[in-house]
Design a protein around this motif. Structure first.
Motif, PDB file in Angstrom:
ATOM      1  N   GLY A 149       0.735  -1.260   0.000  1.00 13.01           N
ATOM      2  CA  GLY A 149       0.000   0.000   0.000  1.00 13.01           C
ATOM      3  C   GLY A 149       0.761   1.305   0.000  1.00 13.01           C
ATOM      4  O   GLY A 149       0.158   2.333   0.309  1.00 13.01           O
ATOM      5  N   THR A 158      -1.052   3.467  -2.497  1.00 13.77           N
ATOM      6  CA  THR A 158      -2.387   3.733  -1.943  1.00 13.77           C
ATOM      7  C   THR A 158      -2.315   4.870  -0.931  1.00 13.77           C
ATOM      8  O   THR A 158      -3.137   5.797  -0.949  1.00 13.77           O
ATOM      9  N   LEU A 217      -8.687  -1.192  -5.461  1.00  7.39           N
ATOM     10  CA  LEU A 217      -7.391  -1.851  -5.453  1.00  7.39           C
ATOM     11  C   LEU A 217      -7.529  -3.266  -5.981  1.00  7.39           C
ATOM     12  O   LEU A 217      -8.300  -4.062  -5.440  1.00  7.39           O
ATOM     13  N   GLU A 277      -5.608  -6.627  -6.334  1.00  8.76           N
ATOM     14  CA  GLU A 277      -4.435  -7.322  -5.797  1.00  8.76           C
ATOM     15  C   GLU A 277      -4.628  -8.834  -5.911  1.00  8.76           C
ATOM     16  O   GLU A 277      -5.702  -9.352  -5.581  1.00  8.76           O
ATOM     17  N   CYS A 301      -4.137  -8.571   0.301  1.00 14.22           N
ATOM     18  CA  CYS A 301      -5.528  -8.100   0.352  1.00 14.22           C
ATOM     19  C   CYS A 301      -5.966  -7.890   1.796  1.00 14.22           C
ATOM     20  O   CYS A 301      -6.605  -6.874   2.127  1.00 14.22           O
ATOM     21  N   LEU A 355      -4.186  -4.781   3.202  1.00 10.77           N
ATOM     22  CA  LEU A 355      -4.744  -3.542   2.655  1.00 10.77           C
ATOM     23  C   LEU A 355      -6.074  -3.204   3.317  1.00 10.77           C
ATOM     24  O   LEU A 355      -6.357  -2.032   3.609  1.00 10.77           O
ATOM     25  N   ALA A 356      -6.902  -4.224   3.560  1.00 12.25           N
ATOM     26  CA  ALA A 356      -8.194  -3.992   4.202  1.00 12.25           C
ATOM     27  C   ALA A 356      -8.012  -3.449   5.609  1.00 12.25           C
ATOM     28  O   ALA A 356      -8.794  -2.602   6.074  1.00 12.25           O
ATOM     29  N   VAL A 389     -11.629   1.685   1.372  1.00 13.40           N
ATOM     30  CA  VAL A 389     -11.261   1.488  -0.032  1.00 13.40           C
ATOM     31  C   VAL A 389     -11.914   0.210  -0.541  1.00 13.40           C
ATOM     32  O   VAL A 389     -12.290  -0.677   0.234  1.00 13.40           O
ATOM     33  N   ASN A 390     -12.047   0.102  -1.843  1.00 11.50           N
ATOM     34  CA  ASN A 390     -12.618  -1.088  -2.476  1.00 11.50           C
ATOM     35  C   ASN A 390     -11.473  -2.020  -2.876  1.00 11.50           C
ATOM     36  O   ASN A 390     -10.590  -1.624  -3.652  1.00 11.50           O
ATOM     37  N   ILE A 391     -11.470  -3.235  -2.363  1.00 15.67           N
ATOM     38  CA  ILE A 391     -10.414  -4.193  -2.652  1.00 15.67           C
ATOM     39  C   ILE A 391     -10.993  -5.354  -3.448  1.00 15.67           C
ATOM     40  O   ILE A 391     -11.976  -5.982  -3.041  1.00 15.67           O
ATOM     41  N   GLN A 439      -9.806  -8.916  -5.190  1.00 16.65           N
ATOM     42  CA  GLN A 439      -8.742  -9.900  -5.371  1.00 16.65           C
ATOM     43  C   GLN A 439      -8.891 -10.557  -6.727  1.00 16.65           C
ATOM     44  O   GLN A 439      -9.956 -11.089  -7.064  1.00 16.65           O
TER      45      GLN A 439
END
Length: 211
Positions: free
Chosen positions: A65, A68, A83, A85, A91, A94-95, A101-103, A105
């Motif tokens: 990140g 980010t 994001l 990833e 993942c 990052l969460a 944020v929108n993650i 995978q």
């Protein structure tokens, strides 16, 4: 004497470097680097994103990140970031680090399929930390074409590379030649190793990438 926050930041960097090394050992072709993007590189990449432009920012290969964080510091609202990833461990990290944020995978090289039904709205810019030079030209061309299908003709694709002499996107390959224009930044010598940031736009739309 270093400030407490500086010490904490240093510990985080060491842990992130360890994570990257572990992932690189397990899959060097996928990760492409043994450490995350440095602060100067991340700031340069984020600096080419226009915070006031409508649409979401899709980040490819965010890893731990650093880019980010730079995008958020640039003024991009968390809910505007998407994001993409591949690695599960990244993942989860990052969460934890970036609530809101929108993650997603998945495989960034199959970008349209990965984001199908998961995009919260229009895409304005794609910011990529993918190790493009590890992939054949056809994969890079397809990635660029898919990104602009999602963004439209006025989109902007931002990519960093450790190759300092030429574009990481094969600008004269079949499917790309004449369709896009690219511009590279000066070398970012504070990054280890030194890197450059390239910006790509559709030819004839929104002018050439700004310096």
């Amino acid at each position: 004497m270093p400030h407490r926050s500086q010490k904490a930041g240093g510990r985080v960097n060491l842990v992130d470097n360890a994570r990257f090394i572990r992932q690189w050992i397990e899959n060097p072709r996928l990760i492409g680097a043994v450490s995350p993007s440095g602060r100067a590189l991340a700031k340069t990449m984020a600096g080419f994103v226009e915070p006031k432009q409508d649409g979401h920012i899709v980040e490819l290969g965010p890893g731990t990140g650093p880019v980010t964080q730079a995008l958020l510091a640039r003024g991009i609202a968390p809910e505007r970031l998407v994001l993409v990833e591949f690695e599960t461990r990244f993942c989860h990290l990052l969460a934890e680090r970036f609530p809101g944020v929108n993650i997603v995978q998945g495989d960034a090289y199959g970008l349209k399929a990965t984001l199908d039904g998961k995009l919260p709205g229009k895409v304005a810019t794609v910011v990529s930390s993918l190790p493009l030079l590890n992939r054949p030209e056809r994969d890079r061309v397809e990635l660029l074409n898919q990104a602009f299908e999602l963004m439209g003709d006025d989109g902007l694709f931002i990519q960093f590379t450790y190759g300092l002499t030429k574009s990481p996107m094969p600008m004269h390959a079949h499917g790309v030649k004449g369709a896009y224009v690219g511009k590279g930044s000066p070398p970012i010598v504070l990054n280890i190793p030194p890197a450059r940031v390239w910006r790509y736009r559709k030819a004839g739309h929104a002018g050439k990438p700004r310096a």
